[in-house]
Design a protein around this motif. Structure first.
Motif, PDB file in Angstrom:
ATOM      1  N   ARG A 128       5.392   6.687  13.260  1.00  0.00           N
ATOM      2  CA  ARG A 128       5.111   5.310  13.699  1.00  0.00           C
ATOM      3  C   ARG A 128       4.150   4.623  12.723  1.00  0.00           C
ATOM      4  N   ASN A 129       3.106   5.313  12.347  1.00  0.00           N
ATOM      5  CA  ASN A 129       2.108   4.694  11.475  1.00  0.00           C
ATOM      6  C   ASN A 129       2.547   4.640  10.014  1.00  0.00           C
ATOM      7  N   LEU A 130       3.343   5.594   9.572  1.00  0.00           N
ATOM      8  CA  LEU A 130       3.928   5.487   8.228  1.00  0.00           C
ATOM      9  C   LEU A 130       4.871   4.297   8.151  1.00  0.00           C
ATOM     10  N   LEU A 131       5.667   4.096   9.193  1.00  0.00           N
ATOM     11  CA  LEU A 131       6.547   2.929   9.224  1.00  0.00           C
ATOM     12  C   LEU A 131       5.744   1.639   9.177  1.00  0.00           C
ATOM     13  N   ARG A 132       4.660   1.592   9.927  1.00  0.00           N
ATOM     14  CA  ARG A 132       3.815   0.384   9.913  1.00  0.00           C
ATOM     15  C   ARG A 132       3.289   0.091   8.513  1.00  0.00           C
ATOM     16  N   ILE A 133       2.800   1.122   7.844  1.00  0.00           N
ATOM     17  CA  ILE A 133       2.256   0.936   6.497  1.00  0.00           C
ATOM     18  C   ILE A 133       3.354   0.465   5.543  1.00  0.00           C
ATOM     19  N   ALA A 134       4.504   1.128   5.574  1.00  0.00           N
ATOM     20  CA  ALA A 134       5.598   0.766   4.669  1.00  0.00           C
ATOM     21  C   ALA A 134       6.107  -0.644   4.942  1.00  0.00           C
ATOM     22  N   VAL A 135       6.265  -1.003   6.207  1.00  0.00           N
ATOM     23  CA  VAL A 135       6.736  -2.357   6.532  1.00  0.00           C
ATOM     24  C   VAL A 135       5.705  -3.383   6.063  1.00  0.00           C
ATOM     25  N   TYR A 136       4.434  -3.098   6.242  1.00  0.00           N
ATOM     26  CA  TYR A 136       3.409  -4.024   5.749  1.00  0.00           C
ATOM     27  C   TYR A 136       3.544  -4.190   4.231  1.00  0.00           C
ATOM     28  N   VAL A 165      -4.868  -0.920   6.144  1.00  0.00           N
ATOM     29  CA  VAL A 165      -5.240  -0.814   7.562  1.00  0.00           C
ATOM     30  C   VAL A 165      -5.442  -2.198   8.168  1.00  0.00           C
ATOM     31  N   GLU A 166      -6.222  -3.034   7.510  1.00  0.00           N
ATOM     32  CA  GLU A 166      -6.474  -4.375   8.045  1.00  0.00           C
ATOM     33  C   GLU A 166      -5.189  -5.197   8.103  1.00  0.00           C
ATOM     34  N   GLY A 167      -4.302  -5.030   7.126  1.00  0.00           N
ATOM     35  CA  GLY A 167      -3.041  -5.749   7.132  1.00  0.00           C
ATOM     36  C   GLY A 167      -2.137  -5.310   8.273  1.00  0.00           C
ATOM     37  N   VAL A 168      -2.055  -4.005   8.498  1.00  0.00           N
ATOM     38  CA  VAL A 168      -1.244  -3.497   9.605  1.00  0.00           C
ATOM     39  C   VAL A 168      -1.798  -3.997  10.931  1.00  0.00           C
ATOM     40  N   VAL A 169      -3.112  -3.968  11.079  1.00  0.00           N
ATOM     41  CA  VAL A 169      -3.728  -4.446  12.322  1.00  0.00           C
ATOM     42  C   VAL A 169      -3.432  -5.936  12.521  1.00  0.00           C
ATOM     43  N   ALA A 170      -3.586  -6.727  11.469  1.00  0.00           N
ATOM     44  CA  ALA A 170      -3.369  -8.173  11.577  1.00  0.00           C
ATOM     45  C   ALA A 170      -1.913  -8.523  11.878  1.00  0.00           C
ATOM     46  N   GLU A 171      -0.994  -7.742  11.367  1.00  0.00           N
ATOM     47  CA  GLU A 171       0.440  -8.030  11.513  1.00  0.00           C
ATOM     48  C   GLU A 171       1.127  -7.085  12.505  1.00  0.00           C
ATOM     49  N   GLN A 172       0.346  -6.350  13.293  1.00  0.00           N
ATOM     50  CA  GLN A 172       0.901  -5.290  14.138  1.00  0.00           C
ATOM     51  C   GLN A 172       2.029  -5.764  15.043  1.00  0.00           C
TER      52      GLN A 172
END
Length: 135
Positions: free
Chosen positions: A79-87, A48-55
């Motif tokens: 959208r949020n699964l993609l964010r997690i996977a890309v992170y 979560v913190e990584g996705v937020v920092a790199e959003q």
């Protein structure tokens, strides 16, 4: 379901809930950690913190590779699964890219629309191709 799979799902829960409550992308993390029900692991916090920092960079990469889909048009789960996977692909060295993709696709199939698994797989596949060709 393996431990990291559960942690990814919890990260998805936090990100999705934060969007629904309009608290900022990781806005519900503190409350979730305080109640710890369901339990929040350190890996969930990292995601979560990584996705937020790199959003900003993550969202730009997703939009660039989603071919005709804006973030707002995507289902929130996708959208949020993609964010997690890309992170994970870009910033978590001990998770193989294939694992990040397969976990995201599996959760999309389980939790989102009938077409979400193939959509998530396609976007992440293009991101991996781009990453491989630029290496």
């Amino acid at each position: 379901m393996g431990a990291r799979s559960k942690y990814r799902k919890r990260a998805l829960d936090v990100l999705f809930e934060s969007e629904l409550r309009d608290t900022g992308l990781g806005g519900t993390l503190a409350g979730r950690r305080e109640t710890n029900d369901p339990p929040i692991s350190e890996y969930t916090v990292t995601l979560v913190e990584g996705v937020v920092a790199e959003q900003e960079a993550i969202d730009a990469l997703i939009v660039e590779n989603a071919r005709g889909w804006s973030l707002q048009r995507m289902p929130g789960v996708d959208r949020n699964l993609l964010r997690i996977a890309v992170y994970e692909i870009l910033h978590v060295d001990d998770v193989p890219d294939a694992v990040a993709v397969s976990e995201a696709v599996a959760l999309a199939k389980e939790l989102s629309t009938d077409d979400s698994g193939s959509f998530v797989n396609g976007v992440l596949g293009r991101i991996l191709q781009l990453r491989t060709s630029s290496s």
